[in-house]
Design a protein around this motif. Structure first.
Motif, mmCIF file in Angstrom:
data_model
loop_
_atom_site.group_PDB
_atom_site.id
_atom_site.type_symbol
_atom_site.label_atom_id
_atom_site.label_comp_id
_atom_site.label_asym_id
_atom_site.label_seq_id
_atom_site.Cartn_x
_atom_site.Cartn_y
_atom_site.Cartn_z
ATOM 1 N N GLU A 67 5.774 3.126 -0.875
ATOM 2 C CA GLU A 67 6.620 2.934 0.300
ATOM 3 C C GLU A 67 6.132 1.810 1.216
ATOM 4 O OE1 GLU A 67 3.878 6.450 1.230
ATOM 5 O OE2 GLU A 67 4.970 5.725 -0.499
ATOM 6 N N SER A 68 4.951 1.266 0.972
ATOM 7 C CA SER A 68 4.419 0.211 1.834
ATOM 8 C C SER A 68 5.294 -1.038 1.806
ATOM 9 C CB SER A 68 2.995 -0.153 1.420
ATOM 10 O OG SER A 68 2.149 0.948 1.607
ATOM 11 N N ARG A 69 5.676 -1.467 0.621
ATOM 12 C CA ARG A 69 6.514 -2.671 0.489
ATOM 13 C C ARG A 69 7.836 -2.476 1.218
ATOM 14 N NH1 ARG A 69 5.868 -3.058 -4.290
ATOM 15 N NH2 ARG A 69 4.286 -4.642 -4.420
ATOM 16 N N ASP A 70 8.448 -1.314 1.061
ATOM 17 C CA ASP A 70 9.710 -1.011 1.725
ATOM 18 C C ASP A 70 9.548 -1.030 3.242
ATOM 19 O OD1 ASP A 70 12.503 -0.136 1.812
ATOM 20 O OD2 ASP A 70 11.678 1.798 2.461
ATOM 21 N N ALA A 71 8.467 -0.451 3.733
ATOM 22 C CA ALA A 71 8.225 -0.416 5.185
ATOM 23 C C ALA A 71 8.084 -1.832 5.737
ATOM 24 C CB ALA A 71 6.976 0.400 5.491
ATOM 25 N N ILE A 72 7.380 -2.689 5.031
ATOM 26 C CA ILE A 72 7.197 -4.068 5.486
ATOM 27 C C ILE A 72 8.520 -4.824 5.449
ATOM 28 C CG2 ILE A 72 6.067 -6.270 4.917
ATOM 29 C CD1 ILE A 72 3.620 -4.452 4.102
ATOM 30 N N GLU A 73 9.311 -4.595 4.417
ATOM 31 C CA GLU A 73 10.630 -5.233 4.347
ATOM 32 C C GLU A 73 11.507 -4.799 5.521
ATOM 33 O OE1 GLU A 73 12.119 -4.282 0.443
ATOM 34 O OE2 GLU A 73 10.747 -5.711 -0.529
ATOM 35 N N ARG A 74 11.429 -3.523 5.896
ATOM 36 C CA ARG A 74 12.217 -3.037 7.034
ATOM 37 C C ARG A 74 11.750 -3.668 8.342
ATOM 38 N NH1 ARG A 74 13.025 3.309 6.883
ATOM 39 N NH2 ARG A 74 12.490 3.620 4.726
ATOM 40 N N LEU A 100 2.331 -7.470 -0.903
ATOM 41 C CA LEU A 100 3.220 -6.710 -0.030
ATOM 42 C C LEU A 100 4.099 -7.572 0.873
ATOM 43 C CD1 LEU A 100 0.811 -3.830 1.041
ATOM 44 C CD2 LEU A 100 2.734 -3.717 -0.566
ATOM 45 N N GLY A 101 3.851 -8.875 0.928
ATOM 46 C CA GLY A 101 4.634 -9.729 1.810
ATOM 47 C C GLY A 101 4.175 -9.668 3.258
ATOM 48 N N ILE A 102 2.906 -9.407 3.472
ATOM 49 C CA ILE A 102 2.338 -9.352 4.826
ATOM 50 C C ILE A 102 2.190 -10.782 5.341
ATOM 51 C CG2 ILE A 102 0.242 -8.766 6.120
ATOM 52 C CD1 ILE A 102 0.031 -6.281 4.273
ATOM 53 N N ASP A 103 2.512 -10.967 6.632
ATOM 54 C CA ASP A 103 2.574 -12.312 7.216
ATOM 55 C C ASP A 103 1.223 -12.963 7.477
ATOM 56 O OD1 ASP A 103 5.509 -12.366 7.536
ATOM 57 O OD2 ASP A 103 5.110 -10.692 8.899
#
Length: 171
Positions: A67-74, A100-103
Motif C-alpha cells: 500500500e505504500s506506492r498507492d499512498a504516495i500516488e494519492r 516508490l516515487g518519493i520526491d
C-alpha cells in the motif's frame, strides 16, 4: 550508529556507514563489493567489526508494503511532496525512493538530527506532516506542523506532547 558486545573477551561492533566512519574502518574490496551489491537491491549493509577490521557484512532490508506506492500516488495527486528521512545509507534510501516515487531523501540521519531536518524543510516555507514509528522520532514529531505517530512510537509521542495519533501495526 550501531551496537557493541563482548563475546568471549573480544569486542565486536555491528553497525552501518556512520559506525565505519566513526571508527575509521576501511573495508576490504570484497566486503565493499558486497555492500555495494546490497545497496543496489535496496538493502542496508551492517558491518561486523573486530578491532580495526571489518569481518563480515549482513545485508538486511525492510519489505516495502504494497500500500505504500498507492499512498504516495494519492499524496502526489493532491500535490503533496513526499520526503523520506532515514538512518539508512544514501544508496539504500535512494533505491527505495526510486521504487516508490518519493520526491526527496534525507539519508544517514541520526536520531538527534531528525528535528533539525524537519526545521530545514519548514524554513523553505513548507508545512510538514511527519510520520514516525519509534522513540527516536518524538522530537521530530513535535517539531513538525503535524506529527503522526504509528506503531511503537505512539506511547512515547503521547508523553512528549501534542501529537496526532494513529494506532497501527506497521507490519
Amino acid at each position: 550508529r550501531g551496537v557493541q558486545a563482548m563475546v568471549d573477551g573480544r569486542t565486536i561492533l555491528l553497525g552501518g556507514p556512520a559506525l565505519l566512519r566513526e571508527h575509521g574502518i576501511q573495508v576490504d574490496p570484497t566486503l565493499q563489493a558486497a555492500i555495494e551489491r546490497a545497496a543496489t537491491r535496496g538493502q542496508s549493509a551492517i558491518t561486523m567489526i573486530e578491532g580495526t577490521s571489518a569481518m563480515a557484512i549482513f545485508a538486511i532490508a525492510d519489505a516495502v508494503r504494497a500500500e505504500s506506492r498507492d499512498a504516495i500516488e494519492r499524496l502526489h495527486a493532491q500535490h503533496i511532496e513526499v520526503i523520506m528521512m532515514t538512518g539508512d545509507a544514501r544508496s539504500v534510501a535512494e533505491s527505495v525512493a526510486q521504487e516508490l516515487g518519493i520526491d526527496a531523501v534525507f539519508a544517514e540521519v541520526l536520531p538527534d538530527q531528525k528535528a533539525s531536518k524537519v526545521k530545514e524543510v519548514q524554513q523553505r516555507g513548507k508545512r510538514v506532516a511527519m510520520v514516525g514509528d519509534g522513540v527516536n522520532d518524538a522530537p521530530a514529531l513535535l517539531t513538525a506542523d503535524v506529527g503522526i505517530a504509528i506503531g511503537a512510537g505512539t506511547d512515547v509521542a503521547v508523553e512528549a506532547g501534542d501529537v496526532v495519533l494513529m494506532r497501527s501495526d506497521p507490519r
